[in-house]
Each structure stands twice: as C-alpha cells, then as structure tokens.
Design a protein around this motif. Structure first.
Motif, mmCIF file in Angstrom:
data_model
loop_
_atom_site.group_PDB
_atom_site.id
_atom_site.type_symbol
_atom_site.label_atom_id
_atom_site.label_comp_id
_atom_site.label_asym_id
_atom_site.label_seq_id
_atom_site.Cartn_x
_atom_site.Cartn_y
_atom_site.Cartn_z
ATOM 1 N N ILE A 22 -6.397 2.314 5.053
ATOM 2 C CA ILE A 22 -5.661 1.046 4.975
ATOM 3 C C ILE A 22 -5.059 0.901 3.576
ATOM 4 O O ILE A 22 -3.903 0.505 3.403
ATOM 5 C CB ILE A 22 -6.591 -0.157 5.254
ATOM 6 C CG1 ILE A 22 -7.371 0.023 6.564
ATOM 7 C CG2 ILE A 22 -5.808 -1.459 5.238
ATOM 8 C CD1 ILE A 22 -6.559 -0.049 7.816
ATOM 9 N N GLY A 42 -1.981 2.947 2.861
ATOM 10 C CA GLY A 42 -0.810 2.603 3.652
ATOM 11 C C GLY A 42 -0.645 3.484 4.881
ATOM 12 O O GLY A 42 0.253 3.275 5.690
ATOM 13 N N ARG A 43 -1.526 4.473 5.058
ATOM 14 C CA ARG A 43 -1.405 5.371 6.211
ATOM 15 C C ARG A 43 -1.582 4.611 7.518
ATOM 16 O O ARG A 43 -0.876 4.837 8.496
ATOM 17 C CB ARG A 43 -2.461 6.483 6.116
ATOM 18 C CG ARG A 43 -2.361 7.491 7.241
ATOM 19 C CD ARG A 43 -3.451 8.547 7.184
ATOM 20 N NE ARG A 43 -3.218 9.521 8.216
ATOM 21 C CZ ARG A 43 -3.595 9.375 9.480
ATOM 22 N NH1 ARG A 43 -4.238 8.295 9.862
ATOM 23 N NH2 ARG A 43 -3.314 10.299 10.377
ATOM 24 N N LYS A 98 -1.910 0.792 9.341
ATOM 25 C CA LYS A 98 -1.687 -0.649 9.159
ATOM 26 C C LYS A 98 -2.794 -1.396 9.891
ATOM 27 O O LYS A 98 -2.948 -1.251 11.097
ATOM 28 C CB LYS A 98 -0.319 -1.055 9.708
ATOM 29 C CG LYS A 98 0.865 -0.322 9.078
ATOM 30 C CD LYS A 98 1.077 -0.725 7.635
ATOM 31 C CE LYS A 98 2.223 0.046 6.989
ATOM 32 N NZ LYS A 98 1.867 1.446 6.636
ATOM 33 N N ALA A 117 0.843 -1.205 0.000
ATOM 34 C CA ALA A 117 0.000 0.000 0.000
ATOM 35 C C ALA A 117 0.875 1.252 0.000
ATOM 36 O O ALA A 117 0.690 2.158 -0.816
ATOM 37 C CB ALA A 117 -0.931 -0.010 1.220
ATOM 38 N N GLU A 118 1.842 1.294 0.894
ATOM 39 C CA GLU A 118 2.752 2.455 0.980
ATOM 40 C C GLU A 118 3.551 2.646 -0.295
ATOM 41 O O GLU A 118 3.694 3.755 -0.805
ATOM 42 C CB GLU A 118 3.752 2.250 2.120
ATOM 43 C CG GLU A 118 3.247 2.719 3.452
ATOM 44 C CD GLU A 118 4.330 2.613 4.521
ATOM 45 O OE1 GLU A 118 5.434 2.104 4.234
ATOM 46 O OE2 GLU A 118 4.042 3.023 5.655
#
Lengths: 252, 252
Positions: free
Chosen positions: B18, B21-22, B24, A32-33
């Motif tokens: 989610i 990626g902010r 987890k 995701a990041e």
C-alpha cells in the motif's frame, strides 16, 4: 542530503468524510506512487478527523520521524477547514494573513466576493511558503518539512506536481514482479531463505485469483538493478523446481 | 455498554504494497461504511509497513484509545506476513498453535500440502478467538478489542460479515446531504453559525464540480432525526437567502 541516504515521508489525510465512508480517499495511493517514483519512501500514513488536537498530534509525531510530511484536506473556507490553524499550532507558529495568498485570491474572485470566510484561505503559519494551486486558485503551503495540500484530488495532484522540485529524493526504488500459478504457501520457505540472502531487497508475496486459479505475485524492490536481476533469476529457479513457469504478464 | 454511549474504532492497514503505491487500499473505505452503519464511529486509521515495531506501536496506541481496532493484511504464510506475531507482541502474549485453526487448515489442504509455512497461519496469540474465513479457509482472530483480518478485500469483507455480531454499536449515525450550486465560501459564515447552534451535529462542507459548475455538498450527521430535520430546514433557508435551490439528487 546525499543520493545514497534513504529519504522518508508520511501522509496525513484529514477529514471526517473519509472516516465516515462518505468519500473514498484516492490521494494516498497517488502520493504513494509519486513519492516512490521520486525515490522517497512512504513509511506511514494516517487518516484523522477534523479535530485540531488529532491533527496537531499526527503532524508533530510524523514531522519528527520522517523527512517529509504531506497533509491533504481541510484548507477550504468553511468552519470544518481547520488544517492551516492546526499545523500552525503544531509548529507553535502564529497563523498570519499571507500577502501573496491574499493577492492570489483577489485576482481569483469578482469584486465583493472575497469575503471574510474566503480570506481564511489566505492564512498560513508565519514563515510558510506557498504551494500554487493552478486548478482553483487558493494555495497550499509548506512550513519546514510539512506540505499542506488540498483534499480535492485534482487540486492535490496539481499542487504536488508544482512542488516536486522542492523534494530531494534518494536513489529511485526499482521494482520487478514475478507472478506464477503457485500457492504462496508452497514456496514460502524458499522465499524466506531468499529474503535472508538478499537483505537489501524487499521481497513481497501477494496472492491473486485469475482465470479461476490462485497464484502469487512476488515483488522484488531495491535500488540496485543487478541485485534485483540476481534475485529474480533465483526466484525463477525456485519456481522451476516446483514445475511452474513465471507468467509473461503481471496479473491485474 | 448502553445504547447512548459513543462507540469508537480505528483501522490499521498493514502492508508495504500500500505504501509503495503498488496496491490501492479499498479496505479502509469498506470498513468505514460498515462501521458507520453499525453505529461505530471510525476515529482514525493508519497505514503501516511490514515492520514489527511499527505494527506493535500502532496496535498498542489504538487499542487503548478506541473501543475496537481492526487490522488488515499480513496474515498469510510468507516471511512478510508478520501481523499475528506482532499483535501477540503488542499484548505481551505468547504466539501459539491454535488447535481449531489447525483443524480448519487440515480440512482445507490436500494431504502433504499443509507444510510448515502454511501452519504459520494457524498461529494466534494465546487466548485469541478465531474469525472464520469462508473464502479461502485460513482464519483471522480476535484478541480483546483487536480484530485481525486478511488484506485481500474479498476475504476481509467475508470475515467482517462474520464478526459483526460481536460488535456493540452505539446509536446509528444518520446523515443528510443538501447540495446546491453555490460556492462554499459564499455561505461559510452562516454555516459556521449553524454548526454553533447545533453542536451535537457534525456539519461538513464539500465542494464539487458538475455540469461545468462548482457547487457544495453540505452533510449533516448526528443521531437524532428531528435535530437533522431542523438543521436541514435552516440550511434550506440559508440557501434561499442566496437565491439558490437545493439540488434534488446528490452529486456523484
């Protein structure tokens, strides 16, 4: 693919060990990041069991719906490693012994150690290109818009690093967080109106608890810095209107 | 529901935070463990964005396919909290102000603080029953086989604790791990044969790295202790055949 087009992705996490709670997945958060930083919007993720029909269904639904699909897990040498076979089925492709992958495994194992089970790791759907594994050797692969990666986090990350350059990202998504000791419900109405005035931004509201007090993190996301600046300034005015100062640092 | 029937579940994690990626996610791992302990098999999980059609689709696909569905996230007072509305849509039910939920919120807020936005948290699909929130008050709800929970982990966990008694679990799934310093590929063939001889067990193989050496954790899962004992004994013989002793403790 032009830079202004929105590029989307999905992740399929494969493995009974995640669904049983034995293993806590960390691959999704990492992808995701990383995708976000590349300007690729992760739209959906699924966790499915080591069951071929489930994998086939998830891969097929997602590869038609999103620009990129990443799978993690199930590419080892044992009976429960059925991802490669299932992805081949999803594409209606033959699973073939990939000569390049065989050569990698031959360099990796001592003579006599490269048995039939380990050679399974050299199988890919016909037409797939390999994804290098600098950690433990056995490669992943790409077929069309589907990238098949290992489940072990260190290996998955190294594989992803090596394939990044194959991805055509969209405009990077910029993010600004404004946090304050104020209940989300107190500013919910003004926040909704702000979202309506900035339809091209995504405004998220997340409660937190710090120093014994409740507060809210407001996250502005979009591709235009000037627009985020304007919305952040308005957000500051909303908070001031309630007698609250934004915090200097984002709460953990 | 008899004790021998297999009871299944799915989780829908709702939230842009989610997918960006902010944040987890830790709710999935928690629910996986808890459901497993109750004899409920978690078969699938999805992470979807704060987009009504996505939530409706995920909930409808999963509630018809599994015995129980748990959603997390999106039940707060702000514009991005659209779970309750979306679940109502999934059921073709009206979203109504739940008097019991209103009473809870009235006790929770100071006079004048219970504004229109916060009253949104008292809305549930018609016919839903509440799920208590002992942490911060605003309840979740159950409609048929779908349980709608908060996204904040401490609240989600407290809600789950309170609803456990509503779940009719199947026979508990027992698990035994046998770990050894041996490559999975070395025993893959024998392991596959063992799985074939014990079709009612699920045998998983997971590589690990400890003390600078690679090894494998072999996990036997099933509902009959005697069957697991027999398979574990055979696994011991397989390892001995390769001159390897099982480790006393499971690798982290």
């Amino acid at each position: 693919m032009t830079r202004s087009r929105i590029v989307t992705a999905a992740v399929v996490v494969i493995g009974n060990e995640i669904l049983s709670g034995r293993t806590k997945d960390s691959n999704l958060g990492y992808l995701a990041e990383q995708l976000n930083a590349l300007g690729v919007r992760l739209r959906e993720a699924r966790v499915v069991a080591d069951v071929s029909e489930e994998i086939v269904r998830a891969v097929n639904e997602m590869r038609s719906r999103y620009d990129y699909v990443f799978t993690t897990g199930g590419i080892g040498p044992t009976h429960d490693d059925i991802t490669s076979d299932s992805v081949a089925k999803a594409f209606g492709a033959k699973l073939v012994k990939n000569p390049e992958a065989v050569a990698i495994l031959e360099r990796m194992y001592e003579p006599g150690q490269l048995n039939e089970a380990r050679l399974r790791m050299a199988h890919t759907p016909e037409g797939a290109s390999l994804i290098q594994n600098p950690v433990s050797g056995a490669p992943g692969f790409q077929i069309e818009n589907v990238f098949v990666l290992a489940g072990v986090p260190a290996i998955m990350r190294a594989m992803f690093d090596g394939l990044k350059h194959r991805l055509a990202g969209g405009p990077p998504v910029l993010s600004r967080t404004v946090a304050a000791f104020i209940g989300e419900g107190t500013i919910a109405k003004e926040l909704g109106a702000l979202q309506d005035r900035f339809p091209d931004l995504e405004i998220g509201s997340y409660p937190f608890f710090r120093q014994g007090r409740f507060g809210t993190s407001l996250v502005l996301r979009g591709t235009e810095a000037a627009m985020i600046d304007r919305a952040a300034a308005e957000l500051g005015r909303i908070l001031h209107g309630h007698g609250v100062e934004p915090l200097d640092t984002e709460p953990a």
